[in-house]
Design an enzyme around this catalytic site. Structure first.
Site, PDB file in Angstrom:
ATOM      1  N   THR A  72       0.841  -1.202   0.000  1.00 46.70           N
ATOM      2  CA  THR A  72       0.000   0.000   0.000  1.00 46.70           C
ATOM      3  C   THR A  72       0.869   1.243   0.000  1.00 46.70           C
ATOM      4  O   THR A  72       0.657   2.172  -0.788  1.00 46.70           O
ATOM      5  CB  THR A  72      -0.953  -0.005   1.209  1.00 46.70           C
ATOM      6  OG1 THR A  72      -1.903  -1.060   1.049  1.00 46.70           O
ATOM      7  CG2 THR A  72      -1.707   1.322   1.309  1.00 46.70           C
ATOM      8  N   ASN A 154      -5.735 -10.545  -7.101  1.00 45.64           N
ATOM      9  CA  ASN A 154      -5.940 -11.208  -5.816  1.00 45.64           C
ATOM     10  C   ASN A 154      -7.245 -11.984  -5.728  1.00 45.64           C
ATOM     11  O   ASN A 154      -7.390 -12.866  -4.882  1.00 45.64           O
ATOM     12  CB  ASN A 154      -5.884 -10.188  -4.680  1.00 45.64           C
ATOM     13  CG  ASN A 154      -6.764  -8.975  -4.938  1.00 45.64           C
ATOM     14  OD1 ASN A 154      -6.614  -8.308  -5.953  1.00 45.64           O
ATOM     15  ND2 ASN A 154      -7.671  -8.676  -4.033  1.00 45.64           N
ATOM     16  N   GLN A 182       0.485 -10.236  -5.094  1.00 40.21           N
ATOM     17  CA  GLN A 182      -0.087 -11.572  -5.096  1.00 40.21           C
ATOM     18  C   GLN A 182       0.785 -12.605  -5.813  1.00 40.21           C
ATOM     19  O   GLN A 182       0.647 -13.802  -5.580  1.00 40.21           O
ATOM     20  CB  GLN A 182      -1.477 -11.554  -5.745  1.00 40.21           C
ATOM     21  CG  GLN A 182      -2.552 -10.947  -4.879  1.00 40.21           C
ATOM     22  CD  GLN A 182      -2.801 -11.738  -3.605  1.00 40.21           C
ATOM     23  OE1 GLN A 182      -2.582 -12.935  -3.539  1.00 40.21           O
ATOM     24  NE2 GLN A 182      -3.265 -11.048  -2.574  1.00 40.21           N
ATOM     25  N   SER A 202       4.689  -7.167  -0.684  1.00 38.37           N
ATOM     26  CA  SER A 202       4.507  -7.217   0.774  1.00 38.37           C
ATOM     27  C   SER A 202       4.953  -8.572   1.287  1.00 38.37           C
ATOM     28  O   SER A 202       4.583  -9.613   0.726  1.00 38.37           O
ATOM     29  CB  SER A 202       3.040  -6.998   1.150  1.00 38.37           C
ATOM     30  OG  SER A 202       2.653  -5.648   1.006  1.00 38.37           O
ATOM     31  N   ALA A 203       5.692  -8.578   2.398  1.00 44.05           N
ATOM     32  CA  ALA A 203       6.226  -9.826   2.947  1.00 44.05           C
ATOM     33  C   ALA A 203       5.137 -10.780   3.415  1.00 44.05           C
ATOM     34  O   ALA A 203       5.271 -12.004   3.284  1.00 44.05           O
ATOM     35  CB  ALA A 203       7.170  -9.517   4.107  1.00 44.05           C
ATOM     36  N   HIS A 204       4.052 -10.247   3.960  1.00 43.77           N
ATOM     37  CA  HIS A 204       3.054 -11.120   4.585  1.00 43.77           C
ATOM     38  C   HIS A 204       2.262 -11.944   3.575  1.00 43.77           C
ATOM     39  O   HIS A 204       1.531 -12.867   3.949  1.00 43.77           O
ATOM     40  CB  HIS A 204       2.096 -10.306   5.467  1.00 43.77           C
ATOM     41  CG  HIS A 204       1.072  -9.520   4.717  1.00 43.77           C
ATOM     42  ND1 HIS A 204      -0.232  -9.954   4.595  1.00 43.77           N
ATOM     43  CD2 HIS A 204       1.138  -8.337   4.067  1.00 43.77           C
ATOM     44  CE1 HIS A 204      -0.924  -9.062   3.904  1.00 43.77           C
ATOM     45  NE2 HIS A 204      -0.124  -8.081   3.568  1.00 43.77           N
ATOM     46  N   THR A 240      13.169   5.256  11.270  1.00 42.20           N
ATOM     47  CA  THR A 240      14.078   4.254  11.807  1.00 42.20           C
ATOM     48  C   THR A 240      13.763   2.874  11.226  1.00 42.20           C
ATOM     49  O   THR A 240      12.603   2.477  11.145  1.00 42.20           O
ATOM     50  CB  THR A 240      13.966   4.202  13.347  1.00 42.20           C
ATOM     51  OG1 THR A 240      14.234   5.515  13.874  1.00 42.20           O
ATOM     52  CG2 THR A 240      14.953   3.202  13.932  1.00 42.20           C
ATOM     53  N   CYS A 330      -9.465  -7.234   1.251  1.00 43.49           N
ATOM     54  CA  CYS A 330      -9.181  -5.890   1.738  1.00 43.49           C
ATOM     55  C   CYS A 330     -10.438  -5.028   1.788  1.00 43.49           C
ATOM     56  O   CYS A 330     -10.408  -3.910   2.280  1.00 43.49           O
ATOM     57  CB  CYS A 330      -8.123  -5.216   0.856  1.00 43.49           C
ATOM     58  SG  CYS A 330      -6.518  -6.018   0.978  1.00 43.49           S
TER      59      CYS A 330
END
Length: 389
Positions: A72, A154, A182, A202-204, A240, A330
């Site tokens: 996103t 997706n 995806q 995205s990693a997830h 950070t 989503c």
């Protein structure tokens, strides 16, 4: 419930045990990676290791990878880059083009820009959810600044013709972005093969931690920071470093590169077992995902059960310990039919009865057997109560 079967992997995935292990191993890397002392440099070295793993997965250069909080943010960053070019009059071009089935992270950003006077155009898709190249050729012109088309959808699982879209865009001098969220880990994704200038992930979505992702920007392409502040990510993304999550992303990328072809075959076999089982056991069913190994994500099966509401199916399956989704994950919480399915020309009633089954690394044939045991009586019960039949 007899057991729990998770078939909502397109929404998010369980972290791989190997990713969890490396997160524990890096607990000691709590120092600020921007600090000059040894503890800070140890954290920085771990981040650069992860950057190399992501670059290797995508066939990119290490310095072309920028860490983000996820796709996103990555998508918004790309749109922001071209908004800045227009605002600062660094280009005579004014048009931004995207497909009708992009993720809300792109669709809603485009709507936001359109309300403020930016020129946005949308490429339609065919009945199977694939971008229509002939229409793309008409829309992408000499005024087009950049084009955004996702690598794979997706909901339908359609693998979009990004390579062909990129050729059309490059012929007109436009830049190209693909949201590969995806696709990563499920099919091979190479930035040079696709011909794209920007890519987000995205990693997830491939067994890594939530809250971390990456943005690929080709060296020769325009750049502009989305988050201002410190010098992190060569000034592209202040804040950070989330060291542990970034290392988790790196490990997920390393695993994906090594195992994605084997995993693709496994997911396809599970998907096909479910598709054939549904065909045999349940009448009045429409499969919204094409039956093609090369053209659809291997673990995605979107199905419309006629004369039954998708929300009811989802809830009854949940009571049996089976997790699926209806419409876009989503956009859950909305009773509106999926805009992705409606974009294919699907009737509203059919879209309302859609369920997306999405397989992942940890699913088994026994999971499919359990679904095929519980699903048919659920559909029969709902249809008996339905006023639509």
């Amino acid at each position: 419930m007899e057991r729990f079967v998770y078939l909502d992997n397109n929404a998010t995935t369980e972290m791989d045990r190997r990713v969890v292990d490396i997160l524990h191993e890096t607990e000691g890397l709590y120092a600020n990676a921007s600090s000059m002392h040894q503890a800070g440099q140890n954290a920085s070295s771990a981040i650069e290791w992860a950057r190399e793993k992501v670059a290797s997965l995508l066939g990119a250069k290490k310095n072309e990878i920028y860490f983000t909080s996820g796709s996103t943010e990555g998508n918004n960053t790309v749109f922001n880059i071209f908004r800045d070019l227009i605002d600062e009059r660094k280009t005579e071009r004014r048009k931004i083009v995207l497909s009708a089935v992009e993720h809300p992270a792109s669709i809603e950003t485009a709507k936001y820009l359109k309300k403020r006077g930016y020129k946005i155009e949308t490429i339609p898709v065919d009945k199977d959810g694939f971008v229509i190249l002939e229409e793309a050729g008409k829309i992408i012109d000499d005024d087009t600044l950049f084009v955004s088309v996702m690598t794979a959808n997706n909901e339908s699982g359609a693998i979009e013709p990004v390579k062909e879209i990129a050729k059309l865009a490059k012929a007109k001098g436009a830049y190209v972005h693909t949201d590969a969220t995806q696709a990563i880990g499920k099919i091979a994704v190479n930035v040079d093969d696709l011909g794209v200038d920007y890519l987000t992930l995205s990693a997830h979505k491939f067994y890594g931690p939530k809250g971390v992702g990456a943005l690929y920007i080709r060296t020769s392409s325009p750049k502009s920071p989305y988050i201002h502040g410190g010098h992190q990510e060569n000034g592209m993304r202040a804040g950070t470093y989330n060291t542990q999550a970034i290392v988790g992303l790196g490990k997920a990328a390393e695993i994906a590169k090594e195992e994605q072809e084997e995993e693709r075959k496994k997911l396809w076999a599970l998907r096909e077992k479910l598709r054939k089982g549904i065909s045999e056991k349940i009448k009045d069913v429409v499969f919204n995902s094409v039956d093609s190994y090369e053209r659809v994500l291997p673990g995605t099966l979107d199905v419309s059960f006629l004369y039954a509401e998708g929300e009811s199916i989802l809830l009854y399956l949940d009571l049996e310990g089976i997790a699926v989704s209806t419409g876009s994950a989503c956009a859950s919480g909305s009773l509106e039919p999926s805009y992705v399915l409606l974009a294919t020309g699907m009737p509203v009633e059919q879209a309302h009865g859609s369920i997306r089954f999405s397989f992942g690394r940890f699913n088994t044939e026994e999971d499919v057997d359990y679904v095929l045991e519980k699903l048919p009586p659920i559909i029969e019960k709902i249809r008996k109560m339905s006023t639509r039949r």
